[in-house]
Enzyme design. Sequence first.
Site, mmCIF file in Angstrom:
data_model
loop_
_atom_site.group_PDB
_atom_site.id
_atom_site.type_symbol
_atom_site.label_atom_id
_atom_site.label_comp_id
_atom_site.label_asym_id
_atom_site.label_seq_id
_atom_site.Cartn_x
_atom_site.Cartn_y
_atom_site.Cartn_z
ATOM 1 N N LYS A 1 -14.145 2.446 -8.002
ATOM 2 C CA LYS A 1 -12.798 2.519 -8.569
ATOM 3 C C LYS A 1 -12.723 1.707 -9.845
ATOM 4 C CE LYS A 1 -10.384 3.787 -4.459
ATOM 5 N NZ LYS A 1 -10.265 3.478 -3.034
ATOM 6 N N LYS B 1 -6.269 10.679 5.737
ATOM 7 C CA LYS B 1 -6.318 9.314 6.256
ATOM 8 C C LYS B 1 -6.435 9.362 7.773
ATOM 9 C CE LYS B 1 -5.728 6.964 2.400
ATOM 10 N NZ LYS B 1 -6.782 6.085 1.840
HETATM 11 MG MG LIG Z 1 -10.937 5.146 0.482
#
Ligand SMILES: [Mg+2]
Length: 357
Positions: free
Chosen positions: A266, A171
């Site tokens: 997703k 991240k």
């Molecule tokens: Mg992502």
Amino acid sequence: VRLALRTVERALSSSFLASHGSLEVRRLLLTAVHDHGGLSGYGEAAPLHSYDGVAMSDVRDALEDCRIVLAGATLADVLDATARAELLAACERRAVLPQALAAIDLALWDLVGRARREPVWRLLAAPAGADPGAALPTITVNWTITSPDRAGAAREASLAREAGFATVKLKVATGDDAGRVAAVRAAAGPELAIRLDANGGWSAAEAPRWLEVLAPAGIELCEEPVAGAEAIEALSAGAPVALAIDESATSPAALARRCADAICLKIARCGGISGLLGAAAQARTLGYEVFIASTFDGPLGIAAALHAAAVLAPDRACGLATLGLFADRPDPLPARAGAIRIPDGVGLGDELVAWYD
Ligand SMILES: [Mg+2]
């Protein structure tokens, strides 16, 4: 078929920090469809408010709105591809939220698999003409680095390399990005691919500079560097690293034209396996590379993504090795040498529902 819902809370082993916030406890909604003959199929709803802005209470309400539609369907309807598509479309009109539709789609696929005594990926592969006797596929996955500091991130990169992963994901837009990326590269060695995910946390003004700063470390791609498909499209011209659309993958702009090199799909956001495969086909037509990821999904969501991946053949490592991040439960779908075996039991997989108890 009868709908049943149960909220489940699972703690993560450690707090997970992204640009949209930190996560300690994951709430999921276990979703079952029970046939009167005794067969059951299971799915899950996995909204994550800090990430997709969708509240669990709204998903539960949306699923309750589908109860009457499902009650009017028989197992024979669910087993018939055309009737099942109509049933799902009727649920979509009522539920609206893709996270709710995904829970139903997964439960119906699981029920079909259990009734036919086949794993879902074989049911998906059959219409495409794939060899039903083909060897059980595995799906290449990335390691997700969770440590917020340099030393921890470097330690994880070493572990990922030793475990046989070819890609780690980190991240960014969370602070000390350059320091952590450099530490990860030093520990990872030159071969490991480093994927970044800013979760839309950089502004359009600062993103080009950040990409210039981080690119020399050798970056595979950066997911959602800025928020929105148009903003990513504008950034991608001349960007020193490949870019992927994630959060805005299902926005109209993202699927109207190719706005980035790759697109991350997703299960929850696409409305389930059926929706994800449709979006993937559309994205490939536009020229995107496609991969799949989870948002701390439970085993049913991860399994659904693996079944979809088996027929989709993703172009990049998938972000599906996240079950090991939960506390108190062994990972029922562990990665070996950077890949996860697709569950080969019936439906979405055997023994997955026990994780929710
Ligand atoms: Mg992502």
